[in-house]
Design a protein around this motif. Structure first.
Motif, PDB file in Angstrom:
ATOM      1  N   MET A  50       0.822  -1.217   0.000  1.00  0.00           N
ATOM      2  CA  MET A  50       0.000   0.000   0.000  1.00  0.00           C
ATOM      3  C   MET A  50       0.855   1.266   0.000  1.00  0.00           C
ATOM      4  O   MET A  50       0.319   2.356  -0.199  1.00  0.00           O
ATOM      5  CB  MET A  50      -0.928   0.004   1.217  1.00  0.00           C
ATOM      6  N   ARG A  51       2.148   1.094   0.238  1.00  0.00           N
ATOM      7  CA  ARG A  51       2.978   2.299   0.344  1.00  0.00           C
ATOM      8  C   ARG A  51       2.918   3.203  -0.880  1.00  0.00           C
ATOM      9  O   ARG A  51       2.821   4.411  -0.749  1.00  0.00           O
ATOM     10  CB  ARG A  51       4.428   1.919   0.680  1.00  0.00           C
ATOM     11  N   PRO A  52       2.927   2.627  -2.105  1.00  0.00           N
ATOM     12  CA  PRO A  52       2.893   3.512  -3.276  1.00  0.00           C
ATOM     13  C   PRO A  52       1.622   4.376  -3.357  1.00  0.00           C
ATOM     14  O   PRO A  52       1.627   5.407  -4.022  1.00  0.00           O
ATOM     15  CB  PRO A  52       2.938   2.544  -4.467  1.00  0.00           C
ATOM     16  N   VAL A  53       0.541   3.931  -2.691  1.00  0.00           N
ATOM     17  CA  VAL A  53      -0.713   4.703  -2.780  1.00  0.00           C
ATOM     18  C   VAL A  53      -1.043   5.392  -1.446  1.00  0.00           C
ATOM     19  O   VAL A  53      -2.178   5.819  -1.214  1.00  0.00           O
ATOM     20  CB  VAL A  53      -1.904   3.818  -3.236  1.00  0.00           C
ATOM     21  N   GLN A  54      -0.011   5.502  -0.621  1.00  0.00           N
ATOM     22  CA  GLN A  54      -0.207   6.078   0.715  1.00  0.00           C
ATOM     23  C   GLN A  54      -0.882   7.462   0.653  1.00  0.00           C
ATOM     24  O   GLN A  54      -1.811   7.748   1.406  1.00  0.00           O
ATOM     25  CB  GLN A  54       1.151   6.189   1.402  1.00  0.00           C
ATOM     26  N   GLN A  55      -0.394   8.306  -0.278  1.00  0.00           N
ATOM     27  CA  GLN A  55      -0.942   9.659  -0.360  1.00  0.00           C
ATOM     28  C   GLN A  55      -2.428   9.637  -0.732  1.00  0.00           C
ATOM     29  O   GLN A  55      -3.248  10.337  -0.129  1.00  0.00           O
ATOM     30  CB  GLN A  55      -0.146  10.495  -1.384  1.00  0.00           C
ATOM     31  N   GLU A  56      -2.754   8.787  -1.732  1.00  0.00           N
ATOM     32  CA  GLU A  56      -4.169   8.676  -2.143  1.00  0.00           C
ATOM     33  C   GLU A  56      -5.030   8.253  -0.950  1.00  0.00           C
ATOM     34  O   GLU A  56      -6.115   8.788  -0.723  1.00  0.00           O
ATOM     35  CB  GLU A  56      -4.344   7.624  -3.262  1.00  0.00           C
ATOM     36  N   ILE A  57      -4.529   7.296  -0.176  1.00  0.00           N
ATOM     37  CA  ILE A  57      -5.293   6.817   0.986  1.00  0.00           C
ATOM     38  C   ILE A  57      -5.501   7.949   1.995  1.00  0.00           C
ATOM     39  O   ILE A  57      -6.592   8.129   2.526  1.00  0.00           O
ATOM     40  CB  ILE A  57      -4.546   5.635   1.669  1.00  0.00           C
ATOM     41  N   PHE A  58      -4.457   8.737   2.207  1.00  0.00           N
ATOM     42  CA  PHE A  58      -4.579   9.822   3.187  1.00  0.00           C
ATOM     43  C   PHE A  58      -5.511  10.923   2.709  1.00  0.00           C
ATOM     44  O   PHE A  58      -6.085  11.653   3.514  1.00  0.00           O
ATOM     45  CB  PHE A  58      -3.196  10.362   3.579  1.00  0.00           C
ATOM     46  N   ASP A  59      -5.671  11.032   1.381  1.00  0.00           N
ATOM     47  CA  ASP A  59      -6.549  12.087   0.849  1.00  0.00           C
ATOM     48  C   ASP A  59      -8.024  11.687   0.863  1.00  0.00           C
ATOM     49  O   ASP A  59      -8.892  12.510   0.597  1.00  0.00           O
ATOM     50  CB  ASP A  59      -6.137  12.435  -0.589  1.00  0.00           C
ATOM     51  N   MET A  60      -8.306  10.418   1.125  1.00  0.00           N
ATOM     52  CA  MET A  60      -9.713   9.960   1.064  1.00  0.00           C
ATOM     53  C   MET A  60     -10.443  10.261   2.379  1.00  0.00           C
ATOM     54  O   MET A  60      -9.801  10.353   3.420  1.00  0.00           O
ATOM     55  CB  MET A  60      -9.757   8.425   0.909  1.00  0.00           C
ATOM     56  N   PRO A  61     -11.789  10.313   2.333  1.00  0.00           N
ATOM     57  CA  PRO A  61     -12.526  10.355   3.603  1.00  0.00           C
ATOM     58  C   PRO A  61     -12.159   9.102   4.411  1.00  0.00           C
ATOM     59  O   PRO A  61     -11.866   8.046   3.829  1.00  0.00           O
ATOM     60  CB  PRO A  61     -13.993  10.294   3.173  1.00  0.00           C
ATOM     61  N   SER A 101     -15.818   3.630  -7.085  1.00  0.00           N
ATOM     62  CA  SER A 101     -15.284   3.590  -8.461  1.00  0.00           C
ATOM     63  C   SER A 101     -14.211   4.644  -8.672  1.00  0.00           C
ATOM     64  O   SER A 101     -13.215   4.390  -9.332  1.00  0.00           O
ATOM     65  CB  SER A 101     -16.393   3.836  -9.485  1.00  0.00           C
ATOM     66  N   SER A 102     -14.434   5.846  -8.108  1.00  0.00           N
ATOM     67  CA  SER A 102     -13.469   6.903  -8.407  1.00  0.00           C
ATOM     68  C   SER A 102     -12.239   6.854  -7.499  1.00  0.00           C
ATOM     69  O   SER A 102     -11.164   7.246  -7.904  1.00  0.00           O
ATOM     70  CB  SER A 102     -14.141   8.273  -8.304  1.00  0.00           C
ATOM     71  N   SER A 103     -12.386   6.327  -6.274  1.00  0.00           N
ATOM     72  CA  SER A 103     -11.247   6.379  -5.349  1.00  0.00           C
ATOM     73  C   SER A 103     -10.587   5.031  -5.101  1.00  0.00           C
ATOM     74  O   SER A 103      -9.363   4.950  -5.014  1.00  0.00           O
ATOM     75  CB  SER A 103     -11.682   6.947  -4.002  1.00  0.00           C
ATOM     76  N   ILE A 104     -11.391   3.967  -4.968  1.00  0.00           N
ATOM     77  CA  ILE A 104     -10.762   2.679  -4.609  1.00  0.00           C
ATOM     78  C   ILE A 104     -10.360   1.883  -5.851  1.00  0.00           C
ATOM     79  O   ILE A 104      -9.255   1.328  -5.902  1.00  0.00           O
ATOM     80  CB  ILE A 104     -11.680   1.853  -3.683  1.00  0.00           C
ATOM     81  N   ALA A 105     -11.222   1.890  -6.878  1.00  0.00           N
ATOM     82  CA  ALA A 105     -10.898   1.108  -8.089  1.00  0.00           C
ATOM     83  C   ALA A 105      -9.512   1.440  -8.643  1.00  0.00           C
ATOM     84  O   ALA A 105      -8.732   0.529  -8.952  1.00  0.00           O
ATOM     85  CB  ALA A 105     -11.989   1.292  -9.135  1.00  0.00           C
ATOM     86  N   PRO A 106      -9.138   2.749  -8.746  1.00  0.00           N
ATOM     87  CA  PRO A 106      -7.829   3.063  -9.335  1.00  0.00           C
ATOM     88  C   PRO A 106      -6.619   2.549  -8.526  1.00  0.00           C
ATOM     89  O   PRO A 106      -5.518   2.515  -9.037  1.00  0.00           O
ATOM     90  CB  PRO A 106      -7.811   4.602  -9.377  1.00  0.00           C
ATOM     91  N   LEU A 107      -6.848   2.141  -7.266  1.00  0.00           N
ATOM     92  CA  LEU A 107      -5.716   1.656  -6.453  1.00  0.00           C
ATOM     93  C   LEU A 107      -5.231   0.282  -6.924  1.00  0.00           C
ATOM     94  O   LEU A 107      -4.142  -0.166  -6.562  1.00  0.00           O
ATOM     95  CB  LEU A 107      -6.091   1.574  -4.965  1.00  0.00           C
ATOM     96  N   GLY A 108      -6.058  -0.412  -7.725  1.00  0.00           N
ATOM     97  CA  GLY A 108      -5.656  -1.710  -8.278  1.00  0.00           C
ATOM     98  C   GLY A 108      -5.607  -2.830  -7.246  1.00  0.00           C
ATOM     99  O   GLY A 108      -4.826  -3.772  -7.381  1.00  0.00           O
ATOM    100  N   ILE A 110     -17.408  -3.870  -6.393  1.00  0.00           N
ATOM    101  CA  ILE A 110     -18.341  -2.949  -5.726  1.00  0.00           C
ATOM    102  C   ILE A 110     -19.021  -3.666  -4.552  1.00  0.00           C
ATOM    103  O   ILE A 110     -19.180  -3.106  -3.464  1.00  0.00           O
ATOM    104  CB  ILE A 110     -19.407  -2.438  -6.743  1.00  0.00           C
ATOM    105  N   GLN A 111     -19.385  -4.928  -4.778  1.00  0.00           N
ATOM    106  CA  GLN A 111     -20.085  -5.699  -3.765  1.00  0.00           C
ATOM    107  C   GLN A 111     -19.233  -5.831  -2.488  1.00  0.00           C
ATOM    108  O   GLN A 111     -19.705  -5.663  -1.379  1.00  0.00           O
ATOM    109  CB  GLN A 111     -20.442  -7.072  -4.360  1.00  0.00           C
ATOM    110  N   GLU A 112     -17.935  -6.140  -2.715  1.00  0.00           N
ATOM    111  CA  GLU A 112     -17.030  -6.319  -1.577  1.00  0.00           C
ATOM    112  C   GLU A 112     -16.804  -4.974  -0.860  1.00  0.00           C
ATOM    113  O   GLU A 112     -16.705  -4.909   0.364  1.00  0.00           O
ATOM    114  CB  GLU A 112     -15.719  -6.935  -2.086  1.00  0.00           C
TER     115      GLU A 112
END
Ligand SMILES: C[S@@+](CC[C@H](N)C(=O)[O-])C[C@H]1O[C@@H](n2cnc3c(N)ncnc32)[C@H](O)[C@@H]1O
Length: 471
Positions: free
Chosen positions: A74-85, A149-156, A162-164
């Protein structure tokens, strides 16, 4: 021999807890409460005194946004995670941790439910059983999906769906705690006595999954334990003495059953006292523009401009709300809120008194707001609201008494019945309002209203100070 691995999962979780440094009193046990439809829960096997620690969880066993610094993937997406609600960030983190077989939280995550009864999982047909309950508009399923879709899907994340996402986000809604964030060494001492869990969303709190603490069920005012936080550990303490055999309950808040169902997927009778019926202000205001709604009350419809002026005054006075919750009267306040009474009062005030109020500062006290006319209009509004439900209070009572309803339908009937019961009680209350109508904008007509209650000729108020009492 169990087939679903329920007990095996519990045992694995208990050993994991001790590896993670969780200390549980020998007088408490994690037990199977499925026969009472409560999943797992914690029960006292010995007596606890008030303030005694039931278990302690070190901060290192807690799963939250800070956890990702230890998750390599998750380190490469750390910033994205911190920017989310925060709830979305925690959803992403749990999805990722659930994917990793070597996750240190695996025995905990395996315990979290696969099937949930929160409203996000109800079909349209099941939701329709809630009838006119406003909770249906608050589920927010599609807006959550947009965010997934806009925030979690791009994290790969490998197991993304969506269900999960819905499953994990709903678990967070019903299991997570907002706890004070750990303070650094330099800050130490600043908040060391502040041991209460804050749920007010202040910046100093962090949304967290706290293993074991989230195994506590809740049942309105039966709570007997509370989570207390300090910088190193989180302790579940008894808030009163607990006798061996009693279930240990947390406090999910004084929620109406509609919200309990939406967020936690269950209802119990004990939450009945917190039920509310919501009145939407936009719908309410449209009634004052129509000729039909208040027929028989000698009340003329208002022009759009007049209505707007009055609602602007209500805003100025801080009593205008998008919706008003009607509840059962409680020690904390009356069932019909002051703000709604004030809005009605302003809408029903004659021109001269309205002008006087414009020029003054402040609204009259509640006892002055409860005029007979305000009460009569409220009765009509509440009756109209009750009629929005497809079945009556009595129909629902019969359904509940007959029993044998499917689980979700039974919960839906309890919610809608509770809301109608609130409206009925509010109707009875409003019908007792007997305050003077002398400042009310009643049509100039010699007639009488308020059958049986100190009848007197109704005159258009002129605002004249020397108007004598008619009786
Ligand atoms: C924080 S968890 C508590 C642990 C949960 N019982 C379990 O087995 O995972 C919250 C969930 O527990 C269930 N729950 C809590 N209190 C309950 C109660 N009084 N009656 C029925 N279910 C309850 C609901 O499904 C709720 O969403």
């Amino acid at each position: 021999m169990e087939v679903d691995g329920f007990e095996a999962k519990t045992n694995l979780f208990l050993s994991w807890l001790s590896q993670m440094g969780v200390i549980m009193s020998a007088k408490a046990a994690l037990v199977d409460l499925r026969t009472g439809a409560r999943g797992r829960g914690v029960v006292a096997t010995g007596n606890f005194d008030e303030d005694e620690v039931i278990f302690a969880v070190p901060r290192s066993a807690v799963l939250n946004r800070n956890t990702i610094s230890s998750t390599k993937s998750m380190r490469p997406v750390q910033q994205e995670i911190f920017d989310m609600p925060s709830w979305l960030a925690l959803t992403a983190i749990i999805l990722e941790e659930s994917r990793r077989p070597d996750s240190q939280w695996a025995p905990y995550l395996a315990l979290l439910p696969r099937q949930l009864d929160n409203l996000a999982f109800w079909s349209d047909a099941e939701l329709s059983e809630l009838q006119a309950s406003k909770v249906v508009d608050k589920i927010g399923k599609s807006s959550a999906e947009e965010m997934f879709s806009s925030s979690i899907a791009p994290l790969g994340i490998e197991n993304y769906s969506i269900q999960e996402c819905h499953r994990v986000a709903s678990i967070i809604m019903s299991y997570a705690f907002d706890i004070p964030e750990e303070t650094s060494q330099e800050d130490e001492g600043v908040g060391e006595d502040d041991d209460l869990v804050s749920d007010d969303g202040e910046e100093t709190t962090i949304l967290s999954m706290i293993p074991l603490a989230d195994m506590l069920n809740a049942d309105a005012d039966r709570n007997n334990a509370r989570l207390c936080c300090d910088n190193e550990k989180l302790e579940m303490r008894a808030i009163k003495s607990i006798i061996a055999g009693e279930e240990i309950f947390n406090d999910y808040g004084q929620l109406p059953r509609s919200d309990l169902l939406r967020r936690y997927g269950y209802v119990t009778e004990n939450y009945k006292a917190f039920d509310v019926a919501e009145i939407c202000t936009k719908e309410l205001l449209s009634l004052f523009r129509s000729k039909e709604a208040f027929q028989g009350l000698n009340l003329n419809p208002l022009s759009q401009e007049d209505l707007e002026n009055r609602t602007e005054l209500a805003e100025r006075e801080g009593v205008f709300e998008e919706a008003y919750d009607i509840s059962h009267p409680r020690p904390e306040g009356p069932g019909i809120p002051d703000a709604l009474l004030a809005l009605f009062y302003l809408i029903l005030l004659d021109k001269q008194s309205l002008q006087a109020l414009y020029d003054s500062d402040g609204l009259p006290s509640r006892s002055k707001l409860t005029t007979e006319l305000v009460g009569q209009v409220l009765v009509i509004v509440f009756q109209l609201r009750e009629n929005e439900y497809a079945t009556s209070l009595e129909d629902d009572e019969a359904l509940l008494a007959a029993g044998n309803l499917p689980h979700r339908m039974s919960m839906a009937v309890q919610v809608r019945h509770g809301e109608k019961a609130v409206l009925r009680a509010a109707i009875r209350d409003a019908a007792t309002f007997t305050g003077s109508n002398k400042r009310m904008r009643l049509e100039r007509k010699q007639t009488s209203i308020g059958e049986g209650k100190g009848k007197r000729p109704i005159q258009e108020s002129t605002g004249s100070k020397k108007k004598g009492r008619s009786r």
